[in-house]
Scaffold this motif. Sequence first.
Motif, PDB file in Angstrom:
ATOM      1  N   GLY A  77      -0.472  -4.621   3.732  1.00  0.00           N
ATOM      2  CA  GLY A  77      -0.164  -3.919   2.489  1.00  0.00           C
ATOM      3  C   GLY A  77      -0.668  -4.629   1.261  1.00  0.00           C
ATOM      4  N   SER A  78      -0.670  -5.973   1.289  1.00  0.00           N
ATOM      5  CA  SER A  78      -1.055  -6.754   0.107  1.00  0.00           C
ATOM      6  C   SER A  78      -2.561  -6.837  -0.097  1.00  0.00           C
ATOM      7  CB  SER A  78      -0.488  -8.175   0.216  1.00  0.00           C
ATOM      8  OG  SER A  78       0.921  -8.160   0.253  1.00  0.00           O
ATOM      9  N   VAL A  79      -3.334  -6.809   0.989  1.00  0.00           N
ATOM     10  CA  VAL A  79      -4.795  -6.894   0.877  1.00  0.00           C
ATOM     11  C   VAL A  79      -5.333  -5.515   0.503  1.00  0.00           C
ATOM     12  CG1 VAL A  79      -6.947  -7.311   2.119  1.00  0.00           C
ATOM     13  CG2 VAL A  79      -4.982  -8.816   2.483  1.00  0.00           C
ATOM     14  N   LEU A  80      -5.992  -5.445  -0.649  1.00  0.00           N
ATOM     15  CA  LEU A  80      -6.522  -4.175  -1.147  1.00  0.00           C
ATOM     16  C   LEU A  80      -7.959  -3.935  -0.708  1.00  0.00           C
ATOM     17  CD1 LEU A  80      -5.147  -4.417  -4.789  1.00  0.00           C
ATOM     18  CD2 LEU A  80      -4.111  -3.257  -2.839  1.00  0.00           C
ATOM     19  N   GLY A  81      -8.695  -5.024  -0.485  1.00  0.00           N
ATOM     20  CA  GLY A  81     -10.087  -4.880  -0.103  1.00  0.00           C
ATOM     21  C   GLY A  81     -10.589  -6.085   0.656  1.00  0.00           C
ATOM     22  N   VAL A  82     -11.596  -5.859   1.489  1.00  0.00           N
ATOM     23  CA  VAL A  82     -12.191  -6.921   2.298  1.00  0.00           C
ATOM     24  C   VAL A  82     -13.701  -6.733   2.351  1.00  0.00           C
ATOM     25  CG1 VAL A  82     -12.501  -7.695   4.702  1.00  0.00           C
ATOM     26  CG2 VAL A  82     -10.207  -7.439   3.787  1.00  0.00           C
ATOM     27  N   GLY A  99     -11.533   8.344   2.999  1.00  0.00           N
ATOM     28  CA  GLY A  99     -11.999   8.099   4.360  1.00  0.00           C
ATOM     29  C   GLY A  99     -11.152   7.101   5.125  1.00  0.00           C
ATOM     30  N   TYR A 100     -11.732   6.555   6.179  1.00  0.00           N
ATOM     31  CA  TYR A 100     -11.032   5.597   7.029  1.00  0.00           C
ATOM     32  C   TYR A 100     -10.779   4.295   6.262  1.00  0.00           C
ATOM     33  CZ  TYR A 100     -12.898   8.700  10.654  1.00  0.00           C
ATOM     34  OH  TYR A 100     -13.232   9.796  11.399  1.00  0.00           O
ATOM     35  N   ASP A 101      -9.635   3.702   6.490  1.00  0.00           N
ATOM     36  CA  ASP A 101      -9.285   2.434   5.834  1.00  0.00           C
ATOM     37  C   ASP A 101      -9.853   1.292   6.667  1.00  0.00           C
ATOM     38  OD1 ASP A 101      -8.238   0.545   4.201  1.00  0.00           O
ATOM     39  OD2 ASP A 101      -6.134   1.019   4.576  1.00  0.00           O
ATOM     40  N   LEU A 102     -11.153   1.072   6.535  1.00  0.00           N
ATOM     41  CA  LEU A 102     -11.863   0.146   7.429  1.00  0.00           C
ATOM     42  C   LEU A 102     -11.412  -1.301   7.283  1.00  0.00           C
ATOM     43  CD1 LEU A 102     -15.483   1.601   7.183  1.00  0.00           C
ATOM     44  CD2 LEU A 102     -13.808   1.923   9.016  1.00  0.00           C
ATOM     45  N   LYS A 103     -10.917  -1.675   6.114  1.00  0.00           N
ATOM     46  CA  LYS A 103     -10.499  -3.072   5.936  1.00  0.00           C
ATOM     47  C   LYS A 103      -9.419  -3.469   6.932  1.00  0.00           C
ATOM     48  CE  LYS A 103      -6.814  -2.441   2.483  1.00  0.00           C
ATOM     49  NZ  LYS A 103      -6.892  -0.979   2.287  1.00  0.00           N
ATOM     50  N   GLN A 104      -8.600  -2.494   7.349  1.00  0.00           N
ATOM     51  CA  GLN A 104      -7.514  -2.804   8.264  1.00  0.00           C
ATOM     52  C   GLN A 104      -8.021  -3.304   9.616  1.00  0.00           C
ATOM     53  OE1 GLN A 104      -4.557  -2.956   7.227  1.00  0.00           O
ATOM     54  NE2 GLN A 104      -4.525  -1.692   5.384  1.00  0.00           N
ATOM     55  N   THR A 117     -12.870 -11.518  15.586  1.00  0.00           N
ATOM     56  CA  THR A 117     -13.541 -10.954  16.765  1.00  0.00           C
ATOM     57  C   THR A 117     -14.349  -9.699  16.440  1.00  0.00           C
ATOM     58  OG1 THR A 117     -11.609  -9.609  17.362  1.00  0.00           O
ATOM     59  CG2 THR A 117     -11.751 -11.826  18.306  1.00  0.00           C
ATOM     60  N   LEU A 118     -14.099  -9.086  15.284  1.00  0.00           N
ATOM     61  CA  LEU A 118     -14.829  -7.881  14.885  1.00  0.00           C
ATOM     62  C   LEU A 118     -15.791  -8.136  13.734  1.00  0.00           C
ATOM     63  CD1 LEU A 118     -11.991  -5.180  15.040  1.00  0.00           C
ATOM     64  CD2 LEU A 118     -13.631  -5.827  16.810  1.00  0.00           C
ATOM     65  N   GLY A 119     -15.540  -9.160  12.970  1.00  0.00           N
ATOM     66  CA  GLY A 119     -16.384  -9.502  11.833  1.00  0.00           C
ATOM     67  C   GLY A 119     -15.836 -10.742  11.163  1.00  0.00           C
ATOM     68  N   LEU A 120     -16.691 -11.408  10.401  1.00  0.00           N
ATOM     69  CA  LEU A 120     -16.272 -12.616   9.692  1.00  0.00           C
ATOM     70  C   LEU A 120     -15.950 -12.245   8.250  1.00  0.00           C
ATOM     71  CD1 LEU A 120     -17.945 -16.107  10.067  1.00  0.00           C
ATOM     72  CD2 LEU A 120     -16.897 -15.374   7.937  1.00  0.00           C
ATOM     73  N   VAL A 121     -14.698 -12.388   7.856  1.00  0.00           N
ATOM     74  CA  VAL A 121     -14.257 -12.038   6.510  1.00  0.00           C
ATOM     75  C   VAL A 121     -14.829 -13.041   5.506  1.00  0.00           C
ATOM     76  CG1 VAL A 121     -12.252 -11.823   4.993  1.00  0.00           C
ATOM     77  CG2 VAL A 121     -12.146 -10.940   7.329  1.00  0.00           C
ATOM     78  N   THR A 122     -15.479 -12.521   4.467  1.00  0.00           N
ATOM     79  CA  THR A 122     -16.114 -13.389   3.473  1.00  0.00           C
ATOM     80  C   THR A 122     -15.479 -13.294   2.087  1.00  0.00           C
ATOM     81  OG1 THR A 122     -17.784 -11.659   3.171  1.00  0.00           O
ATOM     82  CG2 THR A 122     -18.358 -13.510   4.611  1.00  0.00           C
ATOM     83  N   LYS A 123     -14.927 -12.126   1.736  1.00  0.00           N
ATOM     84  CA  LYS A 123     -14.259 -11.963   0.442  1.00  0.00           C
ATOM     85  C   LYS A 123     -13.040 -11.070   0.607  1.00  0.00           C
ATOM     86  CE  LYS A 123     -18.476 -12.434  -2.369  1.00  0.00           C
ATOM     87  NZ  LYS A 123     -19.376 -11.783  -3.358  1.00  0.00           N
TER      88      LYS A 123
END
Length: 523
Positions: free
Chosen positions: A224-229, A251-256, A264-270
């Motif tokens: 809930g707290s993370v608005l974007g990735v 659309g789909y909330d892909l950040k979730q 395992t799905l991607g490396l979070v950078t920001k």
Amino acid sequence: MMIAARCTRLGIPIVKNLTRVSSTSMFKSTDLNQHYIHSSVTCFPKCELTSKRYQIERGQFSTISEEDVNFFTNLLGHHRVINDETELEGYNIDWLGMVRGASSVLLKPKTTEEVSTILAYCNKRKLAVCPQGGNTGLVGGSVPVFDEIIISTALMNKVENVDTWLGVVTCQSGCVLEALDEHVSEYGLMIPLDLGAKGSCHIGGNVSTNAGGLRLLRYGSLHGSVLGVEAVLASGEIVDCLSAMKKDNTGYDLKQLFIGSEGTLGLVTKIAINCPPRPQSVNLAFLGLETFDDVLKTYKDAKKKLGEILSSCEFIDQSSIECVEKNLKLKAPIGAHPFYMLIETSGSNGIHDEEKLNVFLEEALGAGLVTDGTVATEPSRMHHIWSIRERIAEALINDGCTYKYDISLPLPHFYKMVEDMREHLGSNILRCCGYGHIGDGNLHLNITSKEFEKDLLNLIEPTIFEWTAKVNGSISAEHGVGFKKRNYIHYSKSSGAIALMKQLKALMDPNGILNPYKVLPDN
């Protein structure tokens, strides 16, 4: 005055200090604790390789070559490509000293574009990678199993923007949690996450494991707290979902997908995070109770009577306190009791908040639920009390080998787990204790022995997961699945859910290079 007199007689000194406290010092961890977490891997003899201890078969990945090292060196420079065995040791082992990989190369990118280039190259070469933040994880998710290339986010530590109107900070994933919290405090804001490892853990690692922490009761989870990735896929493609809007229903909330996927799905950078206003008034009560039923009733009353100012409700058993007192020489502020609670309030009006807390305590004392305690509003006293709770994990390590379990349980079954495991293991252990976030049903069950024993591990697992499943709990509340729990995930997820997870993994990382041997079961 009535509550003050009552509390004094019961050993509860009410601290009359209602001046506004410094926002930067309110929850600051000690230098000692920061040093411990950073250097803890040196406290252990070198543990057995994970691949041997757990009999894991290496995936069909390429082996890194001199040509590969030259490519990374040309991209990053010599100082950001680490291949010295001694220097790599701390990155190859978790801070519990329970799992150890054999990586021969660590990369330190500074930008998303560098991460993209690295992953595109590794994907083409089929070189497995292990993303790593502060390496404070407890389930073996942040260290290699074999010779995966470690990609450290340590140099990706820039705060890019603080939107004071919306209350949103946008930053790189390598920002240390405590440093990030101190940064936004200058704008009257706070990061809605607080952990014992805040002096070392990275916000990207927190997001990737969906860390919960001490104040989830008040501020909710990172979902809930993370608005974007922003994240980089195995192919090197950059996925920009970095919206800072609190409402973005397109659309789909892909950040979730990236929150809790443990790299395992991607490396979070920001990351863009919603930051609530920093509280102007904080009170902390440390209470002693005689039964666990009293703990549950006190928690229920706290929710009802403290309402909007209740920010944390923690539970600690006597064995955990004894461990802190014995191994770290930290003295609890009250005498011995079977159970303890920490109840924190946070608000904007000190007089109002203290009055509500005093009324709550008066009624809890009158009902016989609480038998002893202390209350503090000044930062130094609050820090001392919180350090007792936050350093339990450190104290347990001094017993020898710690088997840590992070589970969610329905509250009526919360402490029964500790009692049943204590009886089940008998004289095979040094200690079996429990503490955690009673406010969200998250128990931290800890078992210690002098040294690692495979037979003891087999006594604990899968018994603990079977017990959890029978009461409809979760085998991972906030630490993630990582390496250690991947083959037990079926105790919390259906076969259909696991199959869909595997399909997502195959779609987003077809070569399986991102953090292999983690989260998903072997079969």
